[in-house]
Structure formats: C-alpha cells, structure tokens
Scaffold this motif. Structure first.
Motif: not given
Length: 154
Positions: A146, A107-108, A102-105, A98-99
């Motif tokens: 998580t 990864r989510q 691209e970006g927080a969204s 997940a790292v």
C-alpha cells in the motif's frame, strides 16, 4: 587495431591519446566485458523477516507459529492449521471496497482478508488466531503493497 564506436577503448601513447589502444590491462578488459551484460537489480521493497517474494509478485509469509482454527461439525472437531500465507498485490477495487468497512481496524481487517484470499468468516478467525509476531509481519506486508514509495523533497 581499428576503432569500433560500439566498444569502449582505453588508449595512451606516451601520455598523449591516440587512435590506437596500446595498453589495456586485464582488469579493465574484465570490467568492459561485464559492462556489456545486463545487470539485474532487485528494486522491490525489502520484506520483513519470514516473508519472501514469489516470481509472480506475490509474497509468502512463513508463520513462526501455525494458526489454528477448530471447526465443530456433527459431534467432532476438525482442526485446520495454517503454516504459510500467500499475499497478493491489492487492486483499486480492494481499496474502494475497504472504504465501506467500519472503522480503521475494520478497514485493515478487510484489506488483510483480501490480500490473503481469506475473505470469509473462517479467514478472519484464522487471521485473529495469528501470533502477535506473525500478525505484525502480515501488517508489514500490507504496508509493502500500500505504500507509494520514497518521496523526494518536502
């Protein structure tokens, strides 16, 4: 009555404890009998409404509104409906991979797709077609898998 060190007894004799049980109420006996049996306590985190634990540790989310995906192929439309999502516990590899998203969204979305097994583009479209309430439930379940648990102190 002989003393059994493995069985709790309540003794009394004119206010003085003795080695022989002289008075044990049925309520006390019921409590002692129940204490001999294992007690099952569910220590799993509380789930949002519409989600339930499965015996294998996965979580099933029953959607308030079915998610629909229309696939056009050869001049006709195929409509795929999704009524439930089964979410699995994430693994270390999921978090490592997940790292790179691209970006927080991003990864989510990556983690949601991994958790539900909807890992292709069709899966992303199905997740994007969820109602707002169902999407929030899915994100809450992601949080169940998580979070590390309650912290004490600080």
């Amino acid at each position: 009555m002989e003393f059994d060190p493995n069985r709790p007894t309540i003794t009394h004799h004119n206010g003085v404890h003795s080695g022989q049980a002289s008075h044990v109420t049925s309520h006390v006996m019921d409590t002692l009998e129940r204490a001999d049996r294992p007690v099952a306590v569910d220590m799993r985190p509380k789930l949002p409404e519409g989600a339930s634990w499965n015996a294998d540790g996965t979580i099933t989310i029953t959607l308030d509104e079915p998610a629909e995906l229309t696939l056009r192929s050869g001049g006709h439309d195929d409509v795929e409906e999704l009524h439930k999502l089964v979410c699995r516990r994430l693994r270390g590899g999921d978090m490592i991979d997940a790292v790179d998203a691209e970006g927080a969204s991003g990864r989510q979305m990556f983690l949601l797709k991994r958790m539900t097994g909807l890992e292709d583009m069709k899966g992303e479209l199905l997740i994007r077609s969820l109602s707002h309430a169902d999407y929030l439930t899915l994100v809450e379940v992601l949080g169940v898998f998580t979070r590390r648990g309650q912290k004490i102190g600080r």
